[in-house]
Structures are given as C-alpha cells and as structure tokens.
Design an enzyme around this catalytic site. Sequence first.
Site, PDB file in Angstrom:
ATOM      1  N   HIS A   3     -10.184  -7.761  -0.190  1.00 48.44           N
ATOM      2  CA  HIS A   3     -10.080  -9.058  -0.879  1.00 48.44           C
ATOM      3  C   HIS A   3      -9.975  -8.776  -2.381  1.00 48.44           C
ATOM      4  CE1 HIS A   3     -10.518 -13.233  -1.660  1.00 48.44           C
ATOM      5  NE2 HIS A   3     -11.709 -13.490  -1.146  1.00 48.44           N
ATOM      6  N   HIS A  26      -0.667  -9.610   2.523  1.00 45.66           N
ATOM      7  CA  HIS A  26      -1.527 -10.782   2.392  1.00 45.66           C
ATOM      8  C   HIS A  26      -1.606 -11.482   3.736  1.00 45.66           C
ATOM      9  CE1 HIS A  26      -3.246 -14.465   0.778  1.00 45.66           C
ATOM     10  NE2 HIS A  26      -3.548 -13.745  -0.276  1.00 45.66           N
ATOM     11  N   ASP A  67      -3.108  -8.826  -6.961  1.00 44.72           N
ATOM     12  CA  ASP A  67      -3.903  -7.727  -7.500  1.00 44.72           C
ATOM     13  C   ASP A  67      -3.083  -6.543  -7.988  1.00 44.72           C
ATOM     14  OD1 ASP A  67      -6.430  -8.757  -7.351  1.00 44.72           O
ATOM     15  OD2 ASP A  67      -6.737  -8.157  -5.279  1.00 44.72           O
TER      16      ASP A  67
HETATM   17  N1  CMC Z   1       0.110  -1.269   3.019  1.00 45.69           N
HETATM   18  C1  CMC Z   1       0.672  -0.831   4.168  1.00 45.69           C
HETATM   19  N2  CMC Z   1       0.669  -1.523   5.320  1.00 45.69           N
HETATM   20  C2  CMC Z   1       0.077  -2.727   5.304  1.00 45.69           C
HETATM   21  C3  CMC Z   1      -0.520  -3.254   4.147  1.00 45.69           C
HETATM   22  C4  CMC Z   1      -0.490  -2.469   2.982  1.00 45.69           C
HETATM   23  N3  CMC Z   1      -1.055  -2.891   1.851  1.00 45.69           N
HETATM   24  N4  CMC Z   1      -1.039  -4.467   4.435  1.00 45.69           N
HETATM   25  C5  CMC Z   1      -0.788  -4.691   5.726  1.00 45.69           C
HETATM   26  N5  CMC Z   1      -0.116  -3.643   6.259  1.00 45.69           N
HETATM   27  C6  CMC Z   1       0.330  -3.497   7.639  1.00 45.69           C
HETATM   28  C7  CMC Z   1      -0.849  -3.102   8.536  1.00 45.69           C
HETATM   29  O1  CMC Z   1      -1.000  -1.696   8.606  1.00 45.69           O
HETATM   30  C8  CMC Z   1      -0.446  -3.710   9.849  1.00 45.69           C
HETATM   31  O2  CMC Z   1       0.488  -2.857  10.453  1.00 45.69           O
HETATM   32  P1  CMC Z   1       0.552  -2.708  12.057  1.00 45.69           P
HETATM   33  O3  CMC Z   1       0.917  -4.079  12.556  1.00 45.69           O
HETATM   34  O4  CMC Z   1       1.588  -1.680  12.259  1.00 45.69           O
HETATM   35  O5  CMC Z   1      -0.832  -2.288  12.480  1.00 45.69           O
HETATM   36  C9  CMC Z   1       0.283  -4.991   9.444  1.00 45.69           C
HETATM   37  O6  CMC Z   1       0.745  -4.780   8.102  1.00 45.69           O
HETATM   38  C10 CMC Z   1      -0.592  -6.219   9.466  1.00 45.69           C
HETATM   39  O7  CMC Z   1      -1.789  -5.943   8.780  1.00 45.69           O
HETATM   40  P2  CMC Z   1      -3.135  -6.734   9.032  1.00 45.69           P
HETATM   41  O8  CMC Z   1      -4.276  -5.998   8.405  1.00 45.69           O
HETATM   42  O9  CMC Z   1      -3.238  -7.096  10.465  1.00 45.69           O
HETATM   43  O10 CMC Z   1      -2.846  -8.066   8.259  1.00 45.69           O
HETATM   44  P3  CMC Z   1      -3.903  -8.941   7.536  1.00 45.69           P
HETATM   45  O11 CMC Z   1      -3.290 -10.276   7.387  1.00 45.69           O
HETATM   46  O12 CMC Z   1      -5.216  -8.895   8.224  1.00 45.69           O
HETATM   47  O13 CMC Z   1      -4.025  -8.176   6.131  1.00 45.69           O
HETATM   48  C11 CMC Z   1      -4.709  -7.681   3.982  1.00 45.69           C
HETATM   49  C12 CMC Z   1      -4.134  -8.747   4.907  1.00 45.69           C
HETATM   50  C13 CMC Z   1      -4.731  -8.247   2.556  1.00 45.69           C
HETATM   51  C14 CMC Z   1      -6.144  -7.344   4.407  1.00 45.69           C
HETATM   52  C15 CMC Z   1      -3.841  -6.402   4.025  1.00 45.69           C
HETATM   53  O14 CMC Z   1      -2.513  -6.702   3.680  1.00 45.69           O
HETATM   54  C16 CMC Z   1      -4.379  -5.295   3.140  1.00 45.69           C
HETATM   55  O15 CMC Z   1      -5.297  -4.568   3.543  1.00 45.69           O
HETATM   56  N6  CMC Z   1      -3.802  -5.143   1.897  1.00 45.69           N
HETATM   57  C17 CMC Z   1      -4.293  -4.175   0.961  1.00 45.69           C
HETATM   58  C18 CMC Z   1      -5.503  -4.743   0.225  1.00 45.69           C
HETATM   59  C19 CMC Z   1      -5.122  -5.789  -0.790  1.00 45.69           C
HETATM   60  O16 CMC Z   1      -4.185  -5.628  -1.556  1.00 45.69           O
HETATM   61  N7  CMC Z   1      -5.919  -6.871  -0.823  1.00 45.69           N
HETATM   62  C20 CMC Z   1      -5.740  -7.957  -1.784  1.00 45.69           C
HETATM   63  C21 CMC Z   1      -5.305  -9.210  -1.102  1.00 45.69           C
HETATM   64  S1  CMC Z   1      -4.657 -10.418  -2.278  1.00 45.69           S
HETATM   65  C22 CMC Z   1      -6.042 -10.856  -3.186  1.00 45.69           C
HETATM   66  C23 CMC Z   1      -6.797 -11.903  -2.485  1.00 45.69           C
HETATM   67  O17 CMC Z   1      -6.361 -13.078  -2.491  1.00 45.69           O
HETATM   68  O18 CMC Z   1      -7.861 -11.575  -1.920  1.00 45.69           O
END
Ligand code: CMC
Length: 377
Positions: free
Chosen positions: A220, A259, A313
Amino acid sequence: MPPEIIKGLKDVYFDTTTSSFIDGQEGKLLYRGYNIHDLAEKSTFEEVVYLLLYGKLPNEQQLEEFDQTMRANRRIPDEVIQVLDLVKASHPMDALRTGISALAAFDPEVKDNSVEATIRKGVRLTAQGPTIVAAHHRLRQGLEPVAPDPSLNHAGNFLKMLFDEVPDKDTTDLLDVDFILHAEHGSNASSFGARVTASTISDLHSAVTTGVGVLKGPAHGGAAEEVMKMALDIGQPENAEEYCRNILDNGGRIMGFGHRVYKAEDPRARHLRERSRVLSEKVGQPHWFQILTYVEEEVMVRYRSRGIFVNVDFFAGSIYYLLGIPDDLFISIFALGRIAGWTLQCAEQFEDNILLRPLMEYTGEMDLEYTAIGDRA
Ligand code: CMC
C-alpha cells in the site's frame, strides 16, 4: 454448497460513498465529483481538505476561515512530544501511529462520533499530523522540535518544522500537490481498515490510528520508499534492465507498478512524473528520473497489456528524495495527505453505520476429541 470465497474482497462493493469515484479501466479519479487533474493543477491542499470534509469547494471567505482553523490547530501537547521522545528510535510511521493515538487523550471531543465532531477532529488531526512527523524526526536526530509557523501554509509549515528552514515556493508547491494527490482514494486498504474500526462505533482517533497501521505496508503506502531504494540500487539507467529482469524472473514485483483498481495508468502519476522530471533537472541529478523512465518505458512497458501500469508511488519517492527527505519518511507524507480521506470515510460510516463483519469458510478439523494435557504427545 460451499460459500463463494472472494479472496482479498476483490471487486466487492460493501457500501455507497460520495467521497471519490475511480474508473480503473479509464484511469479516472474524482474527489467529490471534481477531476483530480483540475484539483492538482488549480487547487491547494487546504481547499481539497475543505472539499472532502464539507462536500463542496470553499468560497474565498470559507477558505480563509478554514485555513485559519487549520493553522490554529497545529500545536500538539507537550505530553505528546514526550511520548514521541520515548519512541524516537521507531519508524516514523510507528511514531505517527503512536502520536495520533496519544492525541486522543487530549482531544475534548474524542468520544463524540457525530458527523460534525468527527469532521472537527479530522481537521485537527490533519493540522496536527505534520507536527507529529516533524517533531519525531527532529527528536530522533537529537534536535529540538520546531514550533509550527502560522505564517506558512500547510505544506510550507511541514517543511519548515522538518528542516528548520522556510522552504521556497516551488518546494512548497510540490509538497502541496503531493498532499492533494494522496488525500482520498475510495475503498483502499487503509480507508477500509479505518471504516472497520469506525463501524464498531469506536472513534476517529482509533480509526486514523488503524489507517496509519494499514498504510504502512509495502503493498500500500510503503511502495514509494521501495521505489527509491530500487533507483539507488540501479544507480545508472543502463543497469535498469538487468536489475528489473532479476526481480521479475524470480517472481518478484517492481514497486510503484500495478494497482488493485487501475488497469490503466494511475491518473495521479502524471502530476508527479512531470514534477519529478523538472525537479531532477533543477537539482542537477537527472539520472534518477532517467532510471525511472527507463524502468517505466523500456522494462515495464511489456506489462501494460496485463493492466500493470505505473501508480502514484512510482515518482513520489524520487521527489521526496530530491527534496532531501529521508526515505523512511515517505509513507508518513502519504499518511498526512490521507488523514482527510480517512476522516471523510469514517464520517460516512458513522452517519449510516453497520458493523463491518464478513465471514470466512472454516477449513480446519472438526469435532476432535479433547485430550487431557498429561496425555498429549
Ligand atoms: N510488478 C510485477 N508484477 C506485478 C506487479 C508489479 N508491481 N503488480 C502485480 N503484478 C502481477 C502479479 O505478479 C500477478 O501476476 P500473476 O497473475 O501472474 O500471478 C498479477 O499482476 C496480479 O497481481 P495481484 O497481486 O493479484 O493483484 P492485486 O490487485 O492484488 O495487486 C498491488 C495490487 C498494488 C498489491 C500489486 O500491484 C503490487 O504489489 N504492486 C507493487 C506495490 C505497489 O506499488 N503498491 C502501491 C499501490 S498504489 C498506492 C496505493 O494507493 O496504495
């Protein structure tokens, strides 16, 4: 029939809101109906806080009065400074969480969960938050906290309390926009956490304390800090490809991308990208922006077809870094902007409350025979 499990509550609507609207496919964000692009380009943080808390943009007189109220509420009690001194070795987010919790002991309306009192407390917490963060940062360096300066706006005063120096207008404006972009964002994890706390008819200080705790995680609010660490590790643009490939090939994630809601570019990123570019040239360190641009345009471009784009971010960390803000303060800055959003969402929760209490399917063992302690293996 087993119940349908919606892991992570993905795509679940649990209530209505008038706080913000997000179109994740289009990359659109509105606060109280106003486009984030207009607010980032034309408003001040004080105006945006007023908009969020009172539902409409203030006229000149309303803004003047509101601004005076914010300035008048920046001080925190000496007892809270003493608490911060006791926890000065902790991470700034832990100190902020502790400081907000401690402020509850001194707020005369702490138990009043009416919408009006909640908004008044939210205004006070928004005004006091920067004082906590700056005081803790000074104390941990063995320095005296700097008193709030009522002649400066919210962003300028925070920077002055942090560095004991009046910032220039460009720096103040940068932080002002950053606060605007972080002020509210629908049912994100920290706002949801704050609402869960409010839904037990706890109180705003408890809910904001929850929000700070939830925001701290790298999935987050912690991503900006991680992005800048990555840029520092990469060092030069030509190293970016190999560095990111190593992470991605090993199932890792590039911080600042992806996201839960946006499957297009996060509309907040645009404002920070351009400001990061201008700032990195201004301070004579263009390679940070070049590294981030390389990661975005050459490496992560391949992930766009999967709906993974840059988020708010990604460029925020470089701006804080170039302003000389230590990396462990990055999330706290996000939190200072978000207190307004948490407040609004708690006010909504209190106004039409229902206990937020979902279910989990039990998958453990059933009806085991109880064994006396002496007979257990
Ligand atoms: N780099 C590489 N792959 C990614 C990334 C990333 N930053 N984010 C998601 N993916 C891939 C993930 O590996 C998964 O792949 P697969 O389907 O092959 O397993 C797929 O995309 C879906 O990911 P998820 O975790 O199921 O999706 P989510 O909606 O739960 O994730 C997230 C959202 C923000 C937790 C994730 O994108 C992440 O960990 N990003 C990096 C951390 C980050 O930048 N966070 C700040 C968010 S914006 C600020 C805020 O509002 O909080």
